[in-house]
Design an enzyme around this catalytic site. Structure first.
Site, PDB file in Angstrom:
ATOM      1  N   ARG A 144       0.831  -1.215   0.000  1.00 43.25           N
ATOM      2  CA  ARG A 144       0.000   0.000   0.000  1.00 43.25           C
ATOM      3  C   ARG A 144       0.865   1.264   0.000  1.00 43.25           C
ATOM      4  NH1 ARG A 144      -3.590   2.619   4.437  1.00 43.25           N
ATOM      5  NH2 ARG A 144      -5.097   3.756   3.160  1.00 43.25           N
TER       6      ARG A 144
ATOM      7  N   PRO B  25      -7.479   7.584  -3.981  1.00 44.08           N
ATOM      8  CA  PRO B  25      -8.906   7.247  -4.079  1.00 44.08           C
ATOM      9  C   PRO B  25      -9.521   6.962  -2.707  1.00 44.08           C
ATOM     10  CG  PRO B  25      -7.533   5.554  -5.140  1.00 44.08           C
ATOM     11  CD  PRO B  25      -6.616   6.623  -4.675  1.00 44.08           C
TER      12      PRO B  25
ATOM     13  N   HIS C 282       0.568   4.329  -2.568  1.00 45.67           N
ATOM     14  CA  HIS C 282       0.342   5.725  -2.165  1.00 45.67           C
ATOM     15  C   HIS C 282       1.504   6.634  -2.559  1.00 45.67           C
ATOM     16  CE1 HIS C 282      -3.249   5.311   0.788  1.00 45.67           C
ATOM     17  NE2 HIS C 282      -3.358   4.479  -0.231  1.00 45.67           N
TER      18      HIS C 282
ATOM     19  N   HIS D 110      -5.974  -5.816  -2.552  1.00 46.90           N
ATOM     20  CA  HIS D 110      -6.769  -6.020  -1.332  1.00 46.90           C
ATOM     21  C   HIS D 110      -6.972  -7.502  -1.013  1.00 46.90           C
ATOM     22  CE1 HIS D 110      -8.600  -1.680  -1.531  1.00 46.90           C
ATOM     23  NE2 HIS D 110      -7.343  -1.700  -1.185  1.00 46.90           N
ATOM     24  N   THR D 111      -6.254  -8.360  -1.688  1.00 45.42           N
ATOM     25  CA  THR D 111      -6.233  -9.773  -1.307  1.00 45.42           C
ATOM     26  C   THR D 111      -5.415  -9.979  -0.033  1.00 45.42           C
ATOM     27  OG1 THR D 111      -5.583 -11.990  -1.996  1.00 45.42           O
ATOM     28  CG2 THR D 111      -4.264 -10.241  -2.875  1.00 45.42           C
TER      29      THR D 111
ATOM     30  N   ASN E 220      -3.738   8.877   4.908  1.00 43.77           N
ATOM     31  CA  ASN E 220      -2.504   8.209   5.338  1.00 43.77           C
ATOM     32  C   ASN E 220      -2.282   8.182   6.846  1.00 43.77           C
ATOM     33  OD1 ASN E 220      -1.854   7.740   2.685  1.00 43.77           O
ATOM     34  ND2 ASN E 220      -0.535   9.534   2.488  1.00 43.77           N
TER      35      ASN E 220
HETATM   36  C1  HEM Z   1      -8.899   1.469  -6.124  1.00 37.82           C
HETATM   37  C2  HEM Z   1      -8.926   2.327  -5.141  1.00 37.82           C
HETATM   38  C3  HEM Z   1      -8.508   2.015  -3.734  1.00 37.82           C
HETATM   39  C4  HEM Z   1      -9.158   2.393  -2.621  1.00 37.82           C
HETATM   40  C5  HEM Z   1     -10.419   3.224  -2.550  1.00 37.82           C
HETATM   41  C6  HEM Z   1      -8.433   1.861  -1.503  1.00 37.82           C
HETATM   42  C7  HEM Z   1      -8.771   2.051  -0.182  1.00 37.82           C
HETATM   43  C8  HEM Z   1      -8.180   1.420   0.888  1.00 37.82           C
HETATM   44  C9  HEM Z   1      -8.583   1.577   2.260  1.00 37.82           C
HETATM   45  C10 HEM Z   1      -9.719   2.485   2.762  1.00 37.82           C
HETATM   46  C11 HEM Z   1      -7.800   0.767   3.013  1.00 37.82           C
HETATM   47  C12 HEM Z   1      -7.844   0.611   4.528  1.00 37.82           C
HETATM   48  C13 HEM Z   1      -7.080   1.752   5.174  1.00 37.82           C
HETATM   49  C14 HEM Z   1      -7.223   1.798   6.677  1.00 37.82           C
HETATM   50  O1  HEM Z   1      -7.854   0.953   7.269  1.00 37.82           O
HETATM   51  O2  HEM Z   1      -6.678   2.740   7.299  1.00 37.82           O
HETATM   52  C15 HEM Z   1      -6.891   0.102   2.123  1.00 37.82           C
HETATM   53  C16 HEM Z   1      -5.943  -0.825   2.501  1.00 37.82           C
HETATM   54  C17 HEM Z   1      -5.078  -1.437   1.645  1.00 37.82           C
HETATM   55  N1  HEM Z   1      -4.916  -1.126   0.309  1.00 37.82           N
HETATM   56 FE1  HEM Z   1      -6.140  -0.031  -0.823  1.00 37.82          FE
HETATM   57  N2  HEM Z   1      -7.363   1.154  -1.957  1.00 37.82           N
HETATM   58  C18 HEM Z   1      -7.354   1.232  -3.322  1.00 37.82           C
HETATM   59  C19 HEM Z   1      -6.407   0.688  -4.165  1.00 37.82           C
HETATM   60  C20 HEM Z   1      -5.334  -0.043  -3.749  1.00 37.82           C
HETATM   61  C21 HEM Z   1      -4.267  -0.487  -4.610  1.00 37.82           C
HETATM   62  C22 HEM Z   1      -4.166  -0.136  -6.084  1.00 37.82           C
HETATM   63  C23 HEM Z   1      -3.411  -1.215  -3.839  1.00 37.82           C
HETATM   64  C24 HEM Z   1      -2.147  -1.903  -4.226  1.00 37.82           C
HETATM   65  C25 HEM Z   1      -1.800  -2.237  -5.425  1.00 37.82           C
HETATM   66  C26 HEM Z   1      -3.958  -1.243  -2.510  1.00 37.82           C
HETATM   67  C27 HEM Z   1      -3.417  -1.929  -1.464  1.00 37.82           C
HETATM   68  C28 HEM Z   1      -3.948  -1.934  -0.183  1.00 37.82           C
HETATM   69  C29 HEM Z   1      -3.474  -2.825   0.854  1.00 37.82           C
HETATM   70  C30 HEM Z   1      -2.465  -3.944   0.677  1.00 37.82           C
HETATM   71  C31 HEM Z   1      -4.179  -2.494   2.016  1.00 37.82           C
HETATM   72  C32 HEM Z   1      -4.005  -3.110   3.414  1.00 37.82           C
HETATM   73  C33 HEM Z   1      -2.879  -2.373   4.131  1.00 37.82           C
HETATM   74  C34 HEM Z   1      -2.562  -2.891   5.519  1.00 37.82           C
HETATM   75  O3  HEM Z   1      -3.128  -3.867   5.982  1.00 37.82           O
HETATM   76  O4  HEM Z   1      -1.694  -2.248   6.165  1.00 37.82           O
HETATM   77  N3  HEM Z   1      -5.100  -0.491  -2.476  1.00 37.82           N
HETATM   78  N4  HEM Z   1      -7.135   0.530   0.825  1.00 37.82           N
END
Ligand code: HEM
Length: 331
Positions: free
Chosen positions: A68, A169, A72, A199-200, A100
């Protein structure tokens, strides 16, 4: 005899050129190359790999957090390590921007890698390249694909809280907006679907999806698209009180494993974020979600290719930018 040797030499040279040029198209983009640091920092891959491995042994979620962090970095004004910069008196950076703050993790892993690299090859490897490699390691260690990471990016000298707020986003904005945020960076609709597959792995705090559980868009009721047993398990993880806002829920039910189960969850109306679930509710994206549900290899290959594209967004190369000595501050 001499001319026979010369012919052999020529054939070998031609085969070598063909072999290099037939390396997957995504291995070399623009001025970047997977071999960029081979001469200047031969231990790079080992140093990144061993640090990520050590962190992963202590906490498997770190893989998700590093992936992530790279996203970002790149989605806000390009991959130039801006997400790593600490705020200064003159600059409100990205670390503390709304999406963030109290959310991004993994900075200490990047700092540890940088500190090791400064011992073995000082002033050589950019922080944004470290992030890009760490993200690949993270995916691979979680069971996902491996790909050659094009390298040679330089670090930027500024970061912007405003850009982060505007360009990252949001999970509650319409899919059209999210698509526009990706396409404005040279990414495509397909990349939205593929990269959302990130998000897997990992977790989300309850406040990022809570309105789906109790009061969806002011209806006083839960999101009607949510599978009912998934809804009740989420309601017990995230009770309807402010105190539960920072509780964590897995982004898919195999949260430590990089697999294609994320897409199956969307098909089963068990996507966690509204932005995830939206991918199956839109004709432009639904067929790809269905393909990834049934074909994990297709997802792995496409994910690797999209990650390389993501890593090429808004990069600085050559004389632009710098190689930071510390990832949290400019030189
Ligand atoms: C398409 C639009 C996307 C949205 C709206 C989005 C939104 C979010 C949100 C709201 C979270 C949780 C944050 C929190 O709890 O504080 C999250 C976690 C995460 N996102 Fe996304 N995301 C997007 C795309 C992506 C992309 C493109 C990737 C990587 C290629 C990604 C990887 C991750 C990962 C791995 C987590 C978990 C992080 C952790 O457990 O520390 N996301 N995302």
């Amino acid at each position: 005899m001499a001319s026979k040797h010369f012919l052999l030499f020529q054939i070998t040279l031609i085969s070598l050129i063909l072999a290099v040029s037939s390396f997957p198209a995504y291995s070399q983009i623009g001025q970047l190359s997977p071999y960029y640091y081979d001469g200047s920092c031969p231990r790079l891959q080992w140093i990144v790999g061993s640090n990520v491995w050590a962190a992963f042994q202590k906490d498997t979620r770190i893989a998700a957090s590093l992936l992530r962090l790279h996203f970002h970095d790149c989605i806000v004004d390009g991959c130039e390590g801006s997400v790593l910069l600490d705020d200064t008196i003159d600059m409100k950076g990205e670390k503390n921007a709304l999406p963030n703050r109290n959310s991004l993790r993994g900075f200490e892993v990047i700092d540890a890698i940088k500190a090791d690299l400064e011992k073995f090859c000082p002033g050589t490897v950019s922080c944004t390249d470290i992030l890009t490699l760490a993200a690949r390691e993270a995916v691979y260690m979680s069971g996902g694909p491996y790909w050659a990471v094009p390298l040679g990016r330089k670090d930027g000298i500024t970061a912007s809280d405003k850009s982060a707020n505007e360009q990252i986003p949001s999970p509650i904005e319409p899919l059209d907006n999210i698509i526009a945020k990706f396409t404005s960076k040279g990414l495509e609709l397909k990349d939205v679907v593929v990269l959302s597959g990130g998000h897997t792995i990992g977790f989300a705090q309850c406040f990022t999806f809570k309105r789906r559980l109790f009061d969806f868009k002011g209806s006083g009721k839960p999101d009607p698209t949510l599978d009912t047993s998934f809804l009740s398990s989420l309601q017990s993880m995230c009770p309807n009180r402010d105190a539960s806002n920072t509780n964590l829920a897995p982004l898919d039910s195999t949260t430590d494993k990089f697999d294609n189960y994320y897409y199956a969850s969307l098909v089963n109306n068990s996507g966690l974020l509204e932005s995830d679930q939206a991918l199956i509710g839109d004709v432009r994206t639904a067929s790809l979600v269905n393909s990834y549900t049934i074909n994990p290899m297709l997802f792995y290959n496409d994910f690797a290719a999209s990650m390389v594209k993501l890593g090429n967004v808004g990069i600085l190369t050559g004389q632009s930018g710098q190689i930071r000595k510390q990832c949290g501050s400019v030189n």
